[in-house]
Motif scaffolding. Structure first.
Motif, PDB file in Angstrom:
ATOM      1  N   ARG A 194      26.678  10.164 -25.887  1.00 38.96           N
ATOM      2  CA  ARG A 194      25.923  10.820 -24.820  1.00 38.96           C
ATOM      3  C   ARG A 194      26.397  10.380 -23.433  1.00 38.96           C
ATOM      4  N   VAL A 195      26.850   9.130 -23.334  1.00 42.99           N
ATOM      5  CA  VAL A 195      27.311   8.655 -22.029  1.00 42.99           C
ATOM      6  C   VAL A 195      28.832   8.606 -21.956  1.00 42.99           C
ATOM      7  N   GLY A 196      29.490   9.253 -22.916  1.00 48.33           N
ATOM      8  CA  GLY A 196      30.947   9.377 -22.860  1.00 48.33           C
ATOM      9  C   GLY A 196      31.698   8.130 -23.280  1.00 48.33           C
ATOM     10  N   LEU A 197      31.130   7.338 -24.173  1.00 53.15           N
ATOM     11  CA  LEU A 197      31.848   6.153 -24.664  1.00 53.15           C
ATOM     12  C   LEU A 197      32.228   6.368 -26.132  1.00 53.15           C
ATOM     13  N   PRO A 198      33.430   5.896 -26.532  1.00 48.90           N
ATOM     14  CA  PRO A 198      33.841   6.048 -27.930  1.00 48.90           C
ATOM     15  C   PRO A 198      33.004   5.165 -28.857  1.00 48.90           C
ATOM     16  N   ARG A 209       0.817  -1.218   0.000  1.00 48.51           N
ATOM     17  CA  ARG A 209       0.000   0.000   0.000  1.00 48.51           C
ATOM     18  C   ARG A 209       0.854   1.272   0.000  1.00 48.51           C
ATOM     19  N   VAL A 210       1.644   1.412  -1.052  1.00 48.84           N
ATOM     20  CA  VAL A 210       2.552   2.554  -1.145  1.00 48.84           C
ATOM     21  C   VAL A 210       1.923   3.664  -1.981  1.00 48.84           C
ATOM     22  N   ASP A 211       1.983   4.883  -1.468  1.00 51.71           N
ATOM     23  CA  ASP A 211       1.604   6.068  -2.228  1.00 51.71           C
ATOM     24  C   ASP A 211       2.857   6.891  -2.435  1.00 51.71           C
ATOM     25  N   LEU A 212       3.109   7.234  -3.706  1.00 50.70           N
ATOM     26  CA  LEU A 212       4.318   8.002  -3.983  1.00 50.70           C
ATOM     27  C   LEU A 212       4.100   8.759  -5.279  1.00 50.70           C
ATOM     28  N   ALA A 213       4.461  10.041  -5.284  1.00 53.25           N
ATOM     29  CA  ALA A 213       4.312  10.829  -6.499  1.00 53.25           C
ATOM     30  C   ALA A 213       5.680  11.333  -6.922  1.00 53.25           C
ATOM     31  N   VAL A 214       5.978  11.200  -8.219  1.00 54.18           N
ATOM     32  CA  VAL A 214       7.251  11.672  -8.754  1.00 54.18           C
ATOM     33  C   VAL A 214       6.950  12.870  -9.640  1.00 54.18           C
ATOM     34  N   ALA A 215       7.559  14.020  -9.309  1.00 54.62           N
ATOM     35  CA  ALA A 215       7.269  15.232 -10.073  1.00 54.62           C
ATOM     36  C   ALA A 215       8.181  15.315 -11.285  1.00 54.62           C
ATOM     37  N   GLU A 216       7.699  15.983 -12.317  1.00 55.00           N
ATOM     38  CA  GLU A 216       8.453  16.196 -13.554  1.00 55.00           C
ATOM     39  C   GLU A 216       9.806  16.848 -13.252  1.00 55.00           C
ATOM     40  N   GLY A 217      10.873  16.248 -13.756  1.00 60.75           N
ATOM     41  CA  GLY A 217      12.192  16.870 -13.672  1.00 60.75           C
ATOM     42  C   GLY A 217      12.952  16.633 -12.387  1.00 60.75           C
ATOM     43  N   GLU A 218      12.323  16.069 -11.390  1.00 62.45           N
ATOM     44  CA  GLU A 218      13.038  15.887 -10.131  1.00 62.45           C
ATOM     45  C   GLU A 218      13.824  14.576 -10.121  1.00 62.45           C
ATOM     46  N   GLN A 255      23.740  13.029 -12.966  1.00 62.35           N
ATOM     47  CA  GLN A 255      23.493  14.412 -12.577  1.00 62.35           C
ATOM     48  C   GLN A 255      23.512  15.330 -13.805  1.00 62.35           C
ATOM     49  N   ARG A 256      24.494  15.093 -14.688  1.00 65.91           N
ATOM     50  CA  ARG A 256      24.605  15.910 -15.901  1.00 65.91           C
ATOM     51  C   ARG A 256      23.369  15.718 -16.777  1.00 65.91           C
ATOM     52  N   LEU A 257      22.937  14.452 -16.909  1.00 66.15           N
ATOM     53  CA  LEU A 257      21.753  14.167 -17.730  1.00 66.15           C
ATOM     54  C   LEU A 257      20.543  14.892 -17.175  1.00 66.15           C
ATOM     55  N   SER A 258      20.396  14.849 -15.855  1.00 69.72           N
ATOM     56  CA  SER A 258      19.254  15.498 -15.220  1.00 69.72           C
ATOM     57  C   SER A 258      19.284  17.003 -15.476  1.00 69.72           C
ATOM     58  N   ARG A 259      20.479  17.584 -15.366  1.00 70.35           N
ATOM     59  CA  ARG A 259      20.612  19.029 -15.539  1.00 70.35           C
ATOM     60  C   ARG A 259      20.390  19.421 -17.000  1.00 70.35           C
ATOM     61  N   GLU A 260      21.002  18.657 -17.917  1.00 72.72           N
ATOM     62  CA  GLU A 260      20.975  19.073 -19.321  1.00 72.72           C
ATOM     63  C   GLU A 260      19.670  18.743 -20.027  1.00 72.72           C
TER      64      GLU A 260
END
Lengths: 331, 301
Positions: free
Chosen positions: A138-142, A36-45, A196-201
């Motif tokens: 995008r993830v820094g791989l050649p 019985r879990v209630d959880l809301a995830v907001a856009e961008g967080e 973190q970079r992905l979230s920011r960019e």
């Protein structure tokens, strides 16, 4: 409006019964992995979900992605109930173990091309390969990584591949189930910085499952603490770490070794073992290990708002004079 | 690797024949031959020489490729083997293909419906198949398929590919049915194991359809374990299908070996033993090569 919302979601597992059990009329033992879990995830967080092993974090992640169906409640994505993985791939998952989550018999390029082909059928083979190169970049791989097999890559590189794979369908939510717990500390930092970079960019919403409090503090905006299939506390990251309101949260924080801790302040980590997950518990699930447990804790506890944006499942949390509400000022 | 194994096989097969009861000379001359006649025959076949000399002669014959001359056929062993080898290999290949064709769909269904009625029935069926004695199965197939329905000949080999495909069908089916139950059991177990793998979750999370997840990620990865089952099975079939060969009158290596043992045809037994060893080593080598082609992790750097 929340991008993803879990409403009264439950998921139980039954232990298989042998023929003898059936003959004796024993009912199967029920493990309430998520209750019985209630959880809301907001856009961008970036929402962190923390808790000990076996508290239901991973099941929660699988419910959020649609890999598992809840047996109670609903998962809403953009306000609409989900049934199974999103057909447009807008919710993607990064798995815990980068060593076993990539098919060992396919090259990285083939693995990624498969995803690209799934969501962009109209692309030609060349365009798909270009897309794969872009996903790796995008993830820094050649680009050469595409020709390699998973076993030729390090753990950190594999986890980058997993993230690249998850990003291919351009998802709105990334669910990362302990994405760094199988990696070396130095590599962990790289992956965390990448997220973190992905979230920011890109502004992507991240559901970050972890048992590592330090990592969660570094990365997340908000944190939900889980214990035995239930959410015990939800709060913005600073508030949670400065003023944990649930005794379990406070105990978890104190379990983290901290070199900056002042002399003379005592740590009060959670002691004892988690109770049998098969046992039926009516009242507060943490009561058996709680230092502040009283008779009233045997009653069911509700998640109540104690501070702006903060929810706690403990009747004592409203009382600001309690010793655990001051975080590290314990005596 | 190959050389010491083969060298050991020559010593073993030579020494084992020395402890085997029975004498080719007595077998050839019958009980009424006089002691002088027996001694003359023994001298003719070189059986009066000291053991080490006999062994060296055998080793020389191995190295020249003739493997000695059969006491009864009066032909080089190598020729006898080469005449029958294609038939044995054809039987091995044919029966394996039949086995694979039977096992594959049943393994997939059993794995997908594991624990359910279909799975239980399929497993019982294949246990029954492997428990059934091949000679009984042979007779049932001859009685039904050959004599009653007249679909297949009762035995023997023909000429040409299509004719043999038809003539060898029943023996290949008998051998293939046990191959099928071996493959079905191992493939079912591997499929169930693979379904739990994390990368299968990944494939599902990618949004692939269930058929794509099963075909590309589960089945393909599970079939690799079947390669080694087939490898072991094929090395057994070469020389191990005596009963089937005898009943269907298929002139393969297995029936040659039995005939040679019955008549104490020492050079043929020895030559065949070495030949089987070479074939087993070769099949293992082929299995390893197939394995490395299928599994990138097993590939040499």
């Amino acid at each position: 409006m929340s991008l993803l919302e879990l409403k009264d979601v439950s998921r139980s597992f039954w232990t298989p019964r042998s023929l003898v059990d059936i003959a004796l009329g024993r009912s199967p033992a029920v493990l309430r992995a998520v209750h019985r879990v209630d959880l809301a995830v907001a856009e961008g967080e970036t929402l962190g979900i923390v808790g000990e092993s076996g508290c239901g974090k991973s099941t929660l992640a699988r419910l959020a992605v649609g890999l598992q169906a809840p047996d109670g409640g609903t998962v809403l994505f953009e306000g609409r109930p989900m049934s199974g993985p999103d057909p447009a791939g807008r919710i993607q998952m990064v798995f815990q173990d980068p060593y076993s989550s990539l098919n060992p018999r396919m090259t990285i390029g083939a693995l990624l091309e498969e995803v690209v082909g799934r969501y962009h059928r109209e692309l030609s083979r060349r365009e798909r390969q270009a897309e794969v190169r872009e996903a790796l970049a995008r993830v820094g791989l050649p680009a050469e990584t595409a020709a390699k097999y998973p076993h030729a890559l390090s753990g950190g590189q594999r986890q980058r591949v997993s993230i690249a794979r998850a990003l291919c369908p351009r998802p709105r939510i990334l669910v990362a189930d302990e994405p760094v717990s199988a990696l070396d500390a130095s590599v962990q930092a790289q992956i965390i910085n990448l997220l973190q970079r992905l979230s920011r960019e890109t502004g992507i919403t991240i559901l970050f499952i972890s048992h590592d409090m330090q990592v969660v503090r570094h990365l997340c905006d908000r944190v939900a603490v889980m214990y035995l299939g239930k959410v015990m506390e939800v709060a913005p990251v600073e508030a949670l770490f400065d003023h944990p309101r649930h005794p379990y949260t406070a105990g978890l924080m104190d379990a983290v070794p901290d070199v900056t801790r002042r002399r003379g302040t005592a740590r009060q980590p959670v002691s004892g073992e988690m109770p049998d997950p098969y046992a039926e518990i009516r009242g507060c699930r943490f009561a058996s290990r709680c230092r502040f447990a009283e008779a009233r804790c045997a009653e069911p506890q509700r998640l109540t708002e104690t501070a702006p944006g903060g929810l706690v499942r403990c009747w004592k949390a409203a009382d600001a004079t309690l010793p655990f509400s001051g975080g590290k000022t314990l005596t | 690797m190959l050389v010491p194994v083969l060298f050991g096989i020559t010593i073993l097969s030579f020494l084992l024949l020395q402890v085997m009861p029975g004498d080719p000379v007595e077998h050839a001359m019958g009980t009424r031959a006089s002691a002088e006649e027996l001694a003359a025959m023994r001298r003719l076949w070189g059986l009066d020489l000291p053991l080490w000399q006999q062994y060296l002669i055998f080793l020389r014959d191995c190295l020249t490729g003739s493997f000695g001359v059969s006491l009864f056929y009066k032909l080089p062993v190598s020729r006898l083997v080469m005449e029958r080898l294609p038939i044995t290999l054809a039987l091995a290949l044919y029966s394996t293909l039949i086995g694979l064709a039977i096992a594959l769909p049943f393994a997939v269904v059993a794995a997908l419906r594991r624990g359910r009625l279909a799975d239980v029935l399929i497993r019982q069926l294949f246990v029954l198949l492997i428990a059934m004695p091949p000679f009984w199965l042979c007779f049932v197939l001859i009685l039904e398929g050959s004599l009653r329905l007249g679909l297949f000949p009762t035995g023997g080999v023909g000429t040409g590919f299509l004719q043999n495909l038809h003539r060898l069908f029943l023996p290949a089916l008998v051998v293939g049915l046990s191959t099928a139950s071996l493959i079905q059991q191992s493939l079912r177990a591997t499929l169930i194991e693979t379904m739990k793998a994390d990368y299968v979750d990944t494939a599902r999370a990618k949004g692939l359809s269930p058929a794509q997840v099963f075909g590309r990620h589960i089945l393909r990865n599970s079939l690799i374990s079947t390669i080694s089952v087939i490898g072991v099975r094929v090395s057994w079939i070469i020389g191990g299908t005596v009963v089937v060969e005898k009943i269907f009158a298929v002139p393969g290596l297995g029936s040659l070996l039995i005939d040679a043992i019955q008549s104490r045809d020492f050079p043929v037994i020895r030559g065949l033993t070495v030949c089987f060893a070479v074939l087993v080593v070769l099949v293992n080598l082929l299995t390893d090569i197939a394995y490395s082609l299928a599994d990138p992790r097993a590939r040499m750097k």
